[in-house]
Scaffold this motif. Structure first.
Motif, PDB file in Angstrom:
ATOM      1  N   ASP A  84       0.802  -1.218   0.000  1.00 23.71           N
ATOM      2  CA  ASP A  84       0.000   0.000   0.000  1.00 23.71           C
ATOM      3  C   ASP A  84       0.841   1.278   0.000  1.00 23.71           C
ATOM      4  O   ASP A  84       0.326   2.378   0.176  1.00 23.71           O
ATOM      5  N   ARG A  85       2.140   1.136  -0.173  1.00 21.92           N
ATOM      6  CA  ARG A  85       3.031   2.304  -0.253  1.00 21.92           C
ATOM      7  C   ARG A  85       3.553   2.410  -1.686  1.00 21.92           C
ATOM      8  O   ARG A  85       4.254   1.526  -2.167  1.00 21.92           O
ATOM      9  N   ILE A  86       3.202   3.493  -2.358  1.00 22.23           N
ATOM     10  CA  ILE A  86       3.578   3.673  -3.757  1.00 22.23           C
ATOM     11  C   ILE A  86       4.708   4.700  -3.835  1.00 22.23           C
ATOM     12  O   ILE A  86       4.567   5.835  -3.374  1.00 22.23           O
ATOM     13  N   THR A  87       5.812   4.277  -4.419  1.00 24.05           N
ATOM     14  CA  THR A  87       6.944   5.177  -4.658  1.00 24.05           C
ATOM     15  C   THR A  87       7.093   5.350  -6.162  1.00 24.05           C
ATOM     16  O   THR A  87       7.128   4.367  -6.908  1.00 24.05           O
ATOM     17  N   LEU A  88       7.174   6.574  -6.590  1.00 20.69           N
ATOM     18  CA  LEU A  88       7.299   6.892  -8.011  1.00 20.69           C
ATOM     19  C   LEU A  88       8.717   7.338  -8.327  1.00 20.69           C
ATOM     20  O   LEU A  88       9.216   8.311  -7.754  1.00 20.69           O
ATOM     21  N   ALA A  89       9.358   6.634  -9.245  1.00 24.74           N
ATOM     22  CA  ALA A  89      10.645   7.047  -9.789  1.00 24.74           C
ATOM     23  C   ALA A  89      10.374   7.679 -11.148  1.00 24.74           C
ATOM     24  O   ALA A  89      10.029   6.984 -12.109  1.00 24.74           O
TER      25      ALA A  89
END
Length: 542
Positions: A84-89
């Motif tokens: 549930d943790r979204i990291t965007l590169a």
């Protein structure tokens, strides 16, 4: 205006007849409907080839609708697995829009658009067991994004998680990243519309996938854009995109080329940062264009005391009684989907009015080439500093420091090198969270210099205002801030670390600016907190 839209636009122009004439020309030329129809001839023969490949954004509100169900389905699938943790590169157009969307809808999206080793390490070290990495790159070859992917992959492996199960890709069909994702079996690949340029991609997969996976109501966002479409495509003087484009084009003709942006209750956190890229990359070329300067509030230096080179823009439903010397001021408000599309149309219109191609970015590659030369050892590094003051080494390119031996004196030399109506760009190659105090330098520098002063985190700004710095009006001076790493971070299977990459990006951009005759002052901090304190004190005149 249609009852289905909440858009409001108020324009203050010193010569109403001049503004109405410009607006009338746009209506007569049917600029709005021709943009909507994908008419690539609008911006002249030199721009036609590029424009023919970059007008897909006009269809994004409808064409992106099928994505909504797919994104929501993946989000539910991930949450069922405890992810549930979204990291965007992503960089530039791949990060700025989803960051605004997530913030506007009040959902958490971690945006990683930096090469600062501390900031990258912090992102990797936070709840990796429940993290999904969205790797987003139109070209599929963005060095920052590829470096993030490599570092996260190694970190996932280190905790016994298959990286392929935790990586989702957004890219153009056939890109190197597309091929890599297929070969590596990444969890999902979203192929974007390759007829949409990065800064016009807010309502495509680049904006929708990261924000939607984080929980934003992307269906409502697209609905807002669809509802305003008939208004923005009409060849009528009431069309707010035509009015805004006419206002900006006519202001540029008056030599008021700094668009100073202050939020005044817009409800769209971070929207100014998204605008920065759209305005600067679209208009800042051929020695022309509009420089967006995002300030802290309508009371901030550079806004409340704006001079004749400034256009004031209030993001919000009402405009305080502030009038710049130029007499040019506007207030714009609306829902997020409406606002994205309004500004995309308005900047395309302004490009027509100014006489430039709003869809290319001819000067962006130069800094990348210079950075690659430094990384490969083909170009010399910056050498010894001119002098050291406390925790700060001082370097100068295309700038005569004279007898300066303090930060205060070096800053004076930089300010004196600026034209009367030039601008100052502060470029901080630091951690935008741990070193957030650097943002306080912008109002201090604006107050002391009297120049319009912008602030950008490096290398984030290279994908935004970096085009204008090298291709727009050549009246800028540049204060670059780099720093020693608290702890460097390796990039797997690369011959350089994040710290080395970050410094090469800063030095490469400085070299290109200096080659074009623009003064660059670089402060390199041995101790970040102490160095920033010293710079703040020097700007305060102490």
């Amino acid at each position: 205006m249609s009852e289905d839209t909440t858009l409001e636009l108020h324009v203050g122009y010193p010569s109403p007849e001049e503004f109405e004439n410009e607006l009338g020309d746009l209506v007569t030329a049917k600029v709005a409907s021709r943009i909507a129809a994908g008419d690539a001839t609008l911006w002249g023969p030199a721009a036609e080839e590029e424009a023919a490949k970059r007008l897909g954004w006009v269809h994004a509100p409808e064409r992106s609708v099928p994505l909504v169900e797919e994104i929501i389905g993946l989000r539910e699938e991930l949450r069922a697995e405890g992810i549930d943790r979204i990291t965007l590169a992503g960089m530039g157009g791949s990060s700025l829009a989803p960051e605004v969307i997530a913030a506007t809808y009040g959902v958490e999206l971690e945006v990683l658009d930096t090469t600062d080793s501390g900031q990258v390490a912090e992102a990797i070290g936070t709840d990796l067991s429940r993290t999904l990495l969205v790797v987003s790159s139109k070209s599929g070859g963005t060095v920052e994004t590829d470096s993030h992917r490599r570092a996260f992959s190694a970190a996932f492996e280190a905790i016994g998680v298959d990286p392929a199960s935790r990586i989702v890709v957004v890219t153009d069909p056939g890109s190197p990243l597309h091929r890599l994702a297929e070969e590596s079996g990444y969890r999902r690949v979203f192929l974007a519309d390759d007829t949409v340029g990065g800064r016009f991609s807010a309502l495509t997969a680049f904006g929708l996938v990261p924000a939607g996976l984080a929980g934003a109501d992307i269906g409502a966002l697209l609905q807002e854009a669809q509802e305003v479409l008939p208004v923005l495509t009409a060849d009528a003087p009431e069309n707010p995109a035509l009015r805004l484009g006419a206002f900006l084009g006519a202001a540029h003709a008056r030599d008021s080329e700094k668009l100073v942006i202050a939020d005044h209750g817009s409800g769209l956190p971070g929207f100014g940062a998204w605008m920065e890229q759209l305005v600067a990359e679209s208009t800042g070329k051929d020695g022309r264009g509009l420089l967006p300067v995002v300030v802290e509030s309508p009371d901030a230096p550079g806004f409340a005391d704006a001079r004749a080179d400034a256009i004031l823009l209030f993001l919000g439903s009402s405009r305080p009684d502030i009038a710049p010397a130029s007499g040019l001021a506007a207030a714009v408000s609306g829902r997020l989907g409406e606002s994205f599309l309004l500004w995309e149309y308005a900047i395309a219109v302004a490009g027509y009015s100014i006489g430039i191609n709003p869809f290319d970015q001819p000067d962006v590659e130069a800094a990348k080439v210079a950075a690659r030369s430094l990384l490969s050892g083909e170009a010399p590094a910056s050498g010894e500093p001119a002098f050291t003051d406390g925790a700060v080494d001082v370097y100068a390119l295309a700038l005569d420091l004279g007898h300066a031996r303090t930060l205060h004196e070096a800053i004076d030399a930089l300010f004196h090198a600026a034209p009367e109506y030039g601008y100052l760009a502060i470029q901080a190659y630091l951690d935008r969270f741990a070193d957030a105090a650097a943002e306080e330098l912008r109002p201090a520098a604006a107050r002391r210099s009297g120049l319009q002063t912008s602030f950008g985190w490096g290398p984030r700004f290279l994908h935004s205002t970096g085009q204008y710095h090298k291709g727009g009006h050549q009246n800028g001076v540049f204060l670059q801030i780099t720093a020693a790493n608290r702890a460097d971070l390796v990039i797997p299977d690369q011959p350089f670390s994040f710290g080395v990459l970050q410094l090469a990006q800063a030095q490469g951009d400085a070299q290109v600016l200096a080659e074009r005759g623009r003064p660059v002052l670089r402060f390199h901090l041995h101790d970040r907190a102490e160095g920033l304190r010293q710079i703040a004190a020097a700007l305060g005149g102490r």
